[in-house]
Design a protein around this motif. Structure first.
Motif, PDB file in Angstrom:
ATOM      1  N   THR A 233     -11.961   0.366  -7.644  1.00  0.00           N
ATOM      2  CA  THR A 233     -12.778  -0.540  -8.449  1.00  0.00           C
ATOM      3  C   THR A 233     -13.570  -1.502  -7.582  1.00  0.00           C
ATOM      4  O   THR A 233     -14.747  -1.767  -7.839  1.00  0.00           O
ATOM      5  N   VAL A 234     -12.941  -2.000  -6.516  1.00  0.00           N
ATOM      6  CA  VAL A 234     -13.557  -3.085  -5.755  1.00  0.00           C
ATOM      7  C   VAL A 234     -14.451  -2.564  -4.632  1.00  0.00           C
ATOM      8  O   VAL A 234     -15.576  -3.038  -4.455  1.00  0.00           O
ATOM      9  N   VAL A 235     -13.968  -1.584  -3.851  1.00  0.00           N
ATOM     10  CA  VAL A 235     -14.737  -1.126  -2.686  1.00  0.00           C
ATOM     11  C   VAL A 235     -15.076   0.357  -2.748  1.00  0.00           C
ATOM     12  O   VAL A 235     -15.571   0.931  -1.781  1.00  0.00           O
ATOM     13  N   ASN A 236     -14.785   0.976  -3.884  1.00  0.00           N
ATOM     14  CA  ASN A 236     -15.157   2.376  -4.118  1.00  0.00           C
ATOM     15  C   ASN A 236     -14.524   3.328  -3.105  1.00  0.00           C
ATOM     16  O   ASN A 236     -15.131   4.307  -2.670  1.00  0.00           O
ATOM     17  N   ASN A 237     -13.287   3.027  -2.713  1.00  0.00           N
ATOM     18  CA  ASN A 237     -12.552   3.897  -1.795  1.00  0.00           C
ATOM     19  C   ASN A 237     -11.073   3.752  -2.118  1.00  0.00           C
ATOM     20  O   ASN A 237     -10.488   2.690  -1.907  1.00  0.00           O
ATOM     21  N   PRO A 238     -10.416   4.808  -2.628  1.00  0.00           N
ATOM     22  CA  PRO A 238      -9.021   4.674  -3.040  1.00  0.00           C
ATOM     23  C   PRO A 238      -8.027   4.630  -1.892  1.00  0.00           C
ATOM     24  O   PRO A 238      -6.859   4.298  -2.095  1.00  0.00           O
ATOM     25  N   ASP A 239      -8.463   4.990  -0.683  1.00  0.00           N
ATOM     26  CA  ASP A 239      -7.561   5.107   0.458  1.00  0.00           C
ATOM     27  C   ASP A 239      -7.620   3.841   1.303  1.00  0.00           C
ATOM     28  O   ASP A 239      -8.613   3.607   2.003  1.00  0.00           O
ATOM     29  N   PRO A 240      -6.563   3.030   1.288  1.00  0.00           N
ATOM     30  CA  PRO A 240      -6.624   1.785   2.075  1.00  0.00           C
ATOM     31  C   PRO A 240      -6.792   2.040   3.568  1.00  0.00           C
ATOM     32  O   PRO A 240      -7.524   1.308   4.245  1.00  0.00           O
ATOM     33  N   CYS A 241      -6.130   3.084   4.082  1.00  0.00           N
ATOM     34  CA  CYS A 241      -6.251   3.360   5.516  1.00  0.00           C
ATOM     35  C   CYS A 241      -7.651   3.843   5.869  1.00  0.00           C
ATOM     36  O   CYS A 241      -8.225   3.435   6.885  1.00  0.00           O
ATOM     37  N   GLY A 242      -8.205   4.698   5.009  1.00  0.00           N
ATOM     38  CA  GLY A 242      -9.565   5.162   5.248  1.00  0.00           C
ATOM     39  C   GLY A 242     -10.577   4.039   5.162  1.00  0.00           C
ATOM     40  O   GLY A 242     -11.501   3.941   5.986  1.00  0.00           O
ATOM     41  N   TYR A 243     -10.400   3.173   4.164  1.00  0.00           N
ATOM     42  CA  TYR A 243     -11.320   2.038   4.033  1.00  0.00           C
ATOM     43  C   TYR A 243     -11.209   1.110   5.244  1.00  0.00           C
ATOM     44  O   TYR A 243     -12.220   0.697   5.824  1.00  0.00           O
ATOM     45  N   LEU A 244      -9.977   0.781   5.639  1.00  0.00           N
ATOM     46  CA  LEU A 244      -9.795  -0.146   6.758  1.00  0.00           C
ATOM     47  C   LEU A 244     -10.243   0.469   8.071  1.00  0.00           C
ATOM     48  O   LEU A 244     -10.642  -0.253   8.988  1.00  0.00           O
ATOM     49  N   ALA A 245     -10.193   1.801   8.188  1.00  0.00           N
ATOM     50  CA  ALA A 245     -10.719   2.447   9.390  1.00  0.00           C
ATOM     51  C   ALA A 245     -12.223   2.234   9.492  1.00  0.00           C
ATOM     52  O   ALA A 245     -12.764   2.003  10.588  1.00  0.00           O
ATOM     53  N   GLU A 246     -12.913   2.299   8.336  1.00  0.00           N
ATOM     54  CA  GLU A 246     -14.355   2.059   8.338  1.00  0.00           C
ATOM     55  C   GLU A 246     -14.655   0.608   8.710  1.00  0.00           C
ATOM     56  O   GLU A 246     -15.551   0.325   9.509  1.00  0.00           O
ATOM     57  N   VAL A 247     -13.908  -0.317   8.122  1.00  0.00           N
ATOM     58  CA  VAL A 247     -14.125  -1.738   8.413  1.00  0.00           C
ATOM     59  C   VAL A 247     -13.771  -2.049   9.861  1.00  0.00           C
ATOM     60  O   VAL A 247     -14.520  -2.710  10.587  1.00  0.00           O
TER      61      VAL A 247
ATOM     62  N   SER B 273       0.813  -1.216   0.000  1.00  0.00           N
ATOM     63  CA  SER B 273       0.000   0.000   0.000  1.00  0.00           C
ATOM     64  C   SER B 273       0.850   1.270   0.000  1.00  0.00           C
ATOM     65  O   SER B 273       0.374   2.335  -0.400  1.00  0.00           O
ATOM     66  N   THR B 274       2.116   1.171   0.415  1.00  0.00           N
ATOM     67  CA  THR B 274       2.969   2.361   0.426  1.00  0.00           C
ATOM     68  C   THR B 274       3.870   2.440  -0.810  1.00  0.00           C
ATOM     69  O   THR B 274       4.014   3.507  -1.395  1.00  0.00           O
ATOM     70  N   ARG B 275       4.438   1.330  -1.246  1.00  0.00           N
ATOM     71  CA  ARG B 275       5.342   1.356  -2.393  1.00  0.00           C
ATOM     72  C   ARG B 275       4.602   1.390  -3.724  1.00  0.00           C
ATOM     73  O   ARG B 275       5.137   1.882  -4.715  1.00  0.00           O
ATOM     74  N   ASN B 276       3.402   0.827  -3.758  1.00  0.00           N
ATOM     75  CA  ASN B 276       2.641   0.796  -5.014  1.00  0.00           C
ATOM     76  C   ASN B 276       1.273   1.418  -4.770  1.00  0.00           C
ATOM     77  O   ASN B 276       0.239   0.821  -5.031  1.00  0.00           O
ATOM     78  N   ASP B 277       1.296   2.644  -4.255  1.00  0.00           N
ATOM     79  CA  ASP B 277       0.071   3.278  -3.798  1.00  0.00           C
ATOM     80  C   ASP B 277      -0.880   3.604  -4.940  1.00  0.00           C
ATOM     81  O   ASP B 277      -2.098   3.539  -4.779  1.00  0.00           O
ATOM     82  N   VAL B 278      -0.371   3.932  -6.134  1.00  0.00           N
ATOM     83  CA  VAL B 278      -1.241   4.312  -7.244  1.00  0.00           C
ATOM     84  C   VAL B 278      -2.063   3.119  -7.716  1.00  0.00           C
ATOM     85  O   VAL B 278      -3.297   3.190  -7.843  1.00  0.00           O
ATOM     86  N   ALA B 279      -1.394   1.994  -7.970  1.00  0.00           N
ATOM     87  CA  ALA B 279      -2.113   0.804  -8.430  1.00  0.00           C
ATOM     88  C   ALA B 279      -3.042   0.274  -7.346  1.00  0.00           C
ATOM     89  O   ALA B 279      -4.159  -0.181  -7.623  1.00  0.00           O
ATOM     90  N   THR B 280      -2.594   0.352  -6.086  1.00  0.00           N
ATOM     91  CA  THR B 280      -3.437  -0.104  -4.986  1.00  0.00           C
ATOM     92  C   THR B 280      -4.690   0.743  -4.874  1.00  0.00           C
ATOM     93  O   THR B 280      -5.803   0.231  -4.686  1.00  0.00           O
ATOM     94  N   ALA B 281      -4.541   2.045  -5.016  1.00  0.00           N
ATOM     95  CA  ALA B 281      -5.695   2.944  -4.935  1.00  0.00           C
ATOM     96  C   ALA B 281      -6.673   2.686  -6.067  1.00  0.00           C
ATOM     97  O   ALA B 281      -7.903   2.693  -5.872  1.00  0.00           O
ATOM     98  N   ALA B 282      -6.138   2.427  -7.270  1.00  0.00           N
ATOM     99  CA  ALA B 282      -7.015   2.142  -8.402  1.00  0.00           C
ATOM    100  C   ALA B 282      -7.810   0.862  -8.187  1.00  0.00           C
ATOM    101  O   ALA B 282      -9.011   0.793  -8.478  1.00  0.00           O
ATOM    102  N   LEU B 283      -7.149  -0.156  -7.639  1.00  0.00           N
ATOM    103  CA  LEU B 283      -7.833  -1.427  -7.397  1.00  0.00           C
ATOM    104  C   LEU B 283      -8.891  -1.262  -6.301  1.00  0.00           C
ATOM    105  O   LEU B 283     -10.017  -1.764  -6.425  1.00  0.00           O
ATOM    106  N   LEU B 284      -8.551  -0.564  -5.231  1.00  0.00           N
ATOM    107  CA  LEU B 284      -9.521  -0.345  -4.160  1.00  0.00           C
ATOM    108  C   LEU B 284     -10.728   0.444  -4.663  1.00  0.00           C
ATOM    109  O   LEU B 284     -11.866   0.176  -4.261  1.00  0.00           O
TER     110      LEU B 284
END
Length: 814
Positions: free
Chosen positions: A265-279, A252-263
């Protein structure tokens, strides 16, 4: 449902000729059982591999469905994924031709994960064959990215289960995974999903699959290693992965652009930390984003920091591609820095391969068949034939890899980013107690609380206790010691209370209800419908599709046992009207569909209407008589490679005795018109012609199924004794050969059928043998079998009128 098999049977009944079976393809050479990991990896690398995408023709794993080989190209819909010659995949709605679905041998079932989350899965079980869990990645197109892998493994004779990710069940069935309250469960990008995949492996184990592998792609590859680290019961026997993130925080830190794009597409939230905070803020997770990410680290799983089970106890091979722009090649370096120090795991970096689902589909299939054939099936009961219409080509893969053999632990650590990729949690998060209880023997219960967690950054569980509800308590400090057993002096219900404490002094409790068995467990209710409900509640947690049969006769319910076992379903009973208690049980099982067994004369239209009005999708399998219904059920079961069982359709005893054997063995149960002047009904003959079984086993002596009828059936074996109880003992011996156990034996009365209709599938599910008993005066055959097989516990189907207390004292004295 196996509609193709049902159609073939219908054609046979009409006198038509069914289409010929598809011929198998020529296979690749498999390894031997005594080979080493390095030797096996060398064989995979010796296979020819081409980085050029070559879709040609149809994939034969899908039979007549004409599914294009190697389609879709990647597991990502709607945009670029990888560099190289593979074109970008268009949005899901624009893809053509239509996606294939799972082949007809697969059934949809429901699983329950460690934290209680209901999950959907597609499963195909071949009795006696090794099994493989196919683990998908984190994407919007997961079902269609793995269906071809599940299909080719099944086509080669493997048992296969393909579980969906939590919160992505919409691909398997509308609605997805859900909390019992109706709230949808969230993705944790590895932590909980690994437990989901382990639940799928456990399902194969519980169905008697002798050896189990896991084939993981992308996040499913990461989760394969995480599941292996949680596999304290030793269920998984070999693993193979493609493009698994070695550490989610680093990803999530080294490949943040591709990770954000995938998130996005899948969960409609580009921010992994923000998404995981909700979960993580949800009650069922109660964890900070950093805690969740820490539990998505495959390298920490290998190091034993999370999970705790020994990853190196089973062989594993892990492939990466240097041209993968999503899970980049530093993950290969990071994982190799650990696996290079292991005896049974290897990491391979391919120069060009795509993300997860490699370019060369022929090589991918051939390599998987070689790997799992070596470790799961050294005797060669499966085949090794790639099903894609792509020729073997290119040069050996060994000539197209980058050397990782010199990678050290320090090299890997240099690629890793700080463990905490998200901002520290400001608010205190209480720990979460999570426990399961396993009844291990008479009066003994084992509690496993090792999956409890302290969800706050940098905080840990520092103590735990288990209150056994009998005045005794066990305590400990480390979670790794949280596997504790206790023997109760008396049987009966107990509520075990598990308490965990973190280093701030915060606590949480989990309550685990168990019914401590004595030597005798009686499953009964006020009538046959209620007894079937009692059996269901005692043995089944959940089922997507539930078998419902008539309480008024024995034939349909008993013939349905093999199909019920395939579906992971109990057998419920209905009378002339729909009992509200049956609807309540369907709701408890979280059923979506009901499979009625029998025609309208057996189960009336009013019952069907009532089930539809209760919100269930209802299907019916029913013929003109019991023989035709049994034949249609046999067609639904489908595969008869291990044979069929045949019983008298006019008498219940041998059918009851055979039901657990039929269920556990996946053996269709067919009926004949028995007695001295009996015959083979046309529907039974048509079913035998369609199934073409290698073995036909008659259950019962010649007074029940005559020699003339047995000859007409093409009988190869007969299980029989001088009376129904001796015949039951012979069937029980055959059941032991299939892996059922006698330590706990289920007893059903041989005097009448009502209480025994639901027993076969339940006993098979529990791994136990069924034995008929004279409920008032047990026979010598019953007593001798019990004594010879060291039976220490019995489960009784029915009340005291069916099997009297005095009989129980005779059967199991003391």
């Amino acid at each position: 449902m196996r509609w193709s098999a049902v159609l073939v049977l219908a054609l046979l009944l009409l006198g038509a000729t069914p289409p010929p079976p598809v011929s198998p393809l020529s296979g690749v050479m498999r390894g031997t059982a005594d080979t080493t990991v390095d030797e096996t990896v060398d064989r995979l690398l010796a296979l020819p591999y081409t980085p050029l995408y070559q879709p040609q023709g149809a994939d034969s794993a899908f039979g007549e469905d004409d599914y294009p080989a190697a389609f879709p190209v990647t597991d990502t819909a709607g945009g670029p994924c990888c560099s190289g010659p593979v074109p970008d995949q268009p949005p899901l709605a624009d893809l053509a031709p239509p996606f294939a679905d799972f082949p007809a041998s697969f059934d949809r079932i429901q699983l329950t994960s460690a934290d209680g989350t209901p999950l959907h899965a597609m499963i195909s079980v071949v009795p006696g064959a090794p099994g493989i869990v196919v683990a998908q990645g984190f994407n919007t197109n997961g079902k269609h990215s793995i269906v071809r892998y599940a299909a080719f493994l099944a086509a080669n004779g493997y048992s296969v289960i393909a579980p969906d990710h939590r919160d992505m069940g919409r691909e398997w069935v509308r609605g997805g995974s859900w909390h019992p309250s109706g709230e949808r469960r969230g993705q944790t990008i590895g932590w909980k999903e690994a437990q989901d995949f382990l639940a799928a492996a456990t399902e194969l184990h519980d169905r008697g699959v002798p050896a189990i592998g896991m084939l993981g792609f992308s996040e499913g590859a990461q989760n394969t290693l995480l599941a292996l680290a949680e596999d304290h019961d030793g269920i998984i026997d070999a693993v193979m992965t493609f493009s698994g993130p070695a550490d989610q925080a680093t990803q999530s830190t080294r490949n943040d652009v591709a990770t954000a794009a995938l998130l996005t597409t899948v969960v409609n939230n580009p921010d992994p930390c923000g998404y995981l905070a909700e979960v993580g803020a949800r009650e069922e997770f109660s964890a900070s984003p950093n805690h969740i990410l820490r539990h998505g680290s495959a390298v920490d799983a290998v190091d034993g920091i999370i999970g705790g089970a020994d990853v190196d106890r089973v062989p594993g091979v892990h492939f990466y591609a240097a041209d993968d722009t999503l899970v980049q090649d530093y993950h290969a370096t990071l994982l190799a820095s650990r696996t290079n120090a292991l005896a049974h795991h290897r990491t391979v970096l391919v120069q060009a391969g795509n993300h997860a689902y490699f370019y060369d589909r022929w090589w991918t299939q051939a390599a998987a068949l070689e790997w799992f054939g070596t470790w799961l099936d050294p005797d060669g009961t499966t085949t090794a034939a790639p099903t894609v219409a792509q020729p073997a080509g290119g040069t050996p893969l060994a000539d197209q890899t980058l050397d990782l053999s010199a990678v050290t632990r320090a090299d890997g650590d240099a690629e890793r980013r700080p463990v905490d990729a998200c901002p520290a949690a400001d608010d205190a998060i209480e720990p979460t107690a999570l426990a399961r209880a396993i009844v291990t023997d008479e009066g003994a219960v084992t509690v496993d609380l090792r999956r409890s967690w302290a969800g706050w950054d940098d905080h840990t569980i520092t103590g735990w206790s288990v209150d056994w509800d009998d005045g005794t308590t066990d305590e400990g400090d480390a979670l790794s010691d949280g596997l504790v057993s206790h023997t109760f002096d008396d049987p009966g219900p107990r509520t075990i209370v598990v308490t965990v404490t973190d280093d701030t002094g915060a606590t949480d409790r989990a309550h685990v209800a168990v019914d401590v068995p004595g030597r005798v467990q009686r499953l009964a209710g006020p009538g046959r419908v209620a007894t079937a409900l009692a059996v269901s509640r005692a043995t089944f947690e959940a089922a997507d599709r539930v078998i419902v049969a008539s309480a008024g006769g024995f034939a349909d319910a008993l013939a349905a046992a093999p199909l019920a076992f395939q579906l992971g379903s109990p057998i419920l009973l209905v009378g002339d009207t729909l009992d509200p208690a049956v609807v309540a049980e369907l709701i408890r099982l979280r059923a979506l569909e009901v499979q009625l067994v029998g025609g309208p004369a057996a189960i009336g239209e009013d019952v069907e209407v009532g089930l539809v009005e209760a919100g269930f999708v209802v299907h019916r399998v029913g013929g003109g008589d019991r023989y035709e219904t049994a034949a249609l059920l046999a067609a639904e079961v489908g595969d008869a490679a291990d044979g069929v069982l045949v019983v008298d359709g006019n008498a219940f005893a041998d059918a009851v005795a055979a039901s657990a054997l039929a269920a556990r063995g996946g053996l269709p149960l067919l009926l004949v018109d028995g007695g001295p002047t009996g015959s083979v009904p046309a529907s039974t003959a048509a079913a035998l012609a369609m199934l073409a079984p290698a073995r036909v086993t008659v259950v019962g002596g010649e007074s029940v199924v005559s020699a003339q009828v047995a000859d007409a059936l093409g009988t190869t074996d007969r299980l029989a004794g001088p009376d129904r109880y001796a015949t039951s003992a012979a069937v029980a011996d055959a059941s032991l050969a299939l892996g059922l156990e006698s330590t706990r034996t289920w007893l059903a009365t041989g005097r009448d059928f009502p209480d025994a209709l639901a027993v076969g599938v339940a006993a098979a599910r529990a791994g136990d043998v069924v034995l008929l008993v004279d409920g008032t005066a047990p026979t010598d055959a019953t007593m001798a079998w019990m004594a010879d097989h060291d039976v220490t516990r019995i489960a009784l189907a029915g009340g005291e009128a069916a099997i009297t207390p005095s009989s129980v004292d005779t059967i199991l004295p003391g």
